[in-house]
Scaffold this motif. Sequence first.
Motif: not given
Length: 543
Positions: A453-457, A501-510
């Motif tokens: 789940r992509v959270l962004g940065a 791919y976005v540098p620094g992107q935060l994601c939640e491993v579901m």
Amino acid sequence: MLDWIKHFSGKPDHPLRDLEAAQEVLAGLPEGATLETLQQLSHWVASVKETPGFACDDRLAVMRLLDQKAGPQAAILFQQFFSKIHQQDRAARNIWDALCEYWGRLGEGYAQCVADFEHGEKGAKNVEEEMPLALARALRAFSLQFKLRYLRFVGVEARAWMPLYRMYAFAELKQFDTVPVVAYAREVHTTVRAELQKVLLLYLAAPHEFPPVQLELAFHILARFAISAEWSRVPREGCNFLINLAAGEAPLHLPSREMSGAGKRFLGGGQALAKLAELRVLSEKNMLSDEQRFGKEFSAAQIITVIKHLEAYLGAIPPSRRYARTNVAAEVSVVHGLKPICQRATRIELGSGVALSEDLDLKAKTANIMKLVAEEIESTPETWLQKDQSEWGLGADIPPDTGKWAEPGKLCGIKLRAEKGWWVGIVRSMNADHGLHCGIRIFSKRPVSVWLRVLGAAEHQAANWASSTGSFSYDYMRAIMLPDALKSHEHPVMILENKSYVPGQLCEVMMGEHSRLIKLVEFLEEGEDYVRAAFAWHQPGKA
């Protein structure tokens, strides 16, 4: 009587006997770029090259006119071929055949003009100043023919190198090799040596490992930077490759303690690699101008990937096979694409009671974590014929009517008969010299399929992706973690959807109650249908 007049005039018995006659004949060609017109011009190139009796200056003048007429047509037809390169239909093959034939004949035509000059044929004194240009154009034509062969995974025969070396040896003898010339209008200066170096460096860069778009980009990059490569008559630091102008063999990695010799030339990346490194850094910072991109069709990710490849293969220690390969005769099941692979790899299901540690070990409270629903499975596996295997790779023959999707950089899942689970890898190389053979690089033998789940940065909020990257419009994405893959700068590695791919992107491993956060920290490479990236486990409140 007519034959006697032709003999007396000193002109060959040919419709394009001199520039004036050639202009008159070629004026009757139909407008527009068509395959038939290129084939006609290609016929004239071969005919002018093979017909005896041409004065040196006449042959060169006619060859340049034919080049001028055919060049734009060849460029348009190449774009038509390249835009449909994945279709593999008969029309595309016809264009490929015609272009290969034309550029080969053009190279031979200019080479004949050089030979006329070398032998002191009539009119030779009139074209001495044009010889550096004729040599550069001959080598350019051969480089385009070589590139076309690589695009269809066809190798370059050993005998193809001798004409190139023979011309370059003559250029050195006459001191034409470093004379600056503008090969074609609107180009920067080049030299005979630079044109040869481009051909050599592309070959040394393992072109059979490039997807078509990346190969075309590599060709453009080397066209710009090959002139900065190192070149020497004696072994020296920075020159780690060798050619032998007298032997006519393909360039090779410099053996240890190699001695100099009359026909030996030593080359290396030199300043070209330094300039590529600067360009890569700019690409990573998204600071490239349109001109530096080599064309709007190439993305920053593609430029970074290709430059990394060139840096690896043209550097001081090029990649080499690290594991012994053994012969294997067996069938292997193959699927391609991220989703079909994710459906077959070990999957972490929501609420499955599975924990994922920082070293990517799976710890399950329940044994059943592989849940495949038959009606959801995409893509029927193909059966290929495995020929060999190493610790992290295998080679296979692709039977007819299968593998139409296969090309370097394609993500694939592999299942050997002796293995219970699926492996994940990429098609690393292709060869169509004798049937269709591919080499597969194994990324992981125990891949883990997850949802992110992509959270962004801070600088890449989900709401801003459409404007900041132009390619993101989703909140969830599939990914494959590679627990047994080599780490990059101590960071674990995963595979993502292409262009995600976005540098620094935060994601939640579901993973239900065991969900973890990760941060994308390093772009490694972009394949034809995947991105490989390094990540770090992230704890809220920490940078």
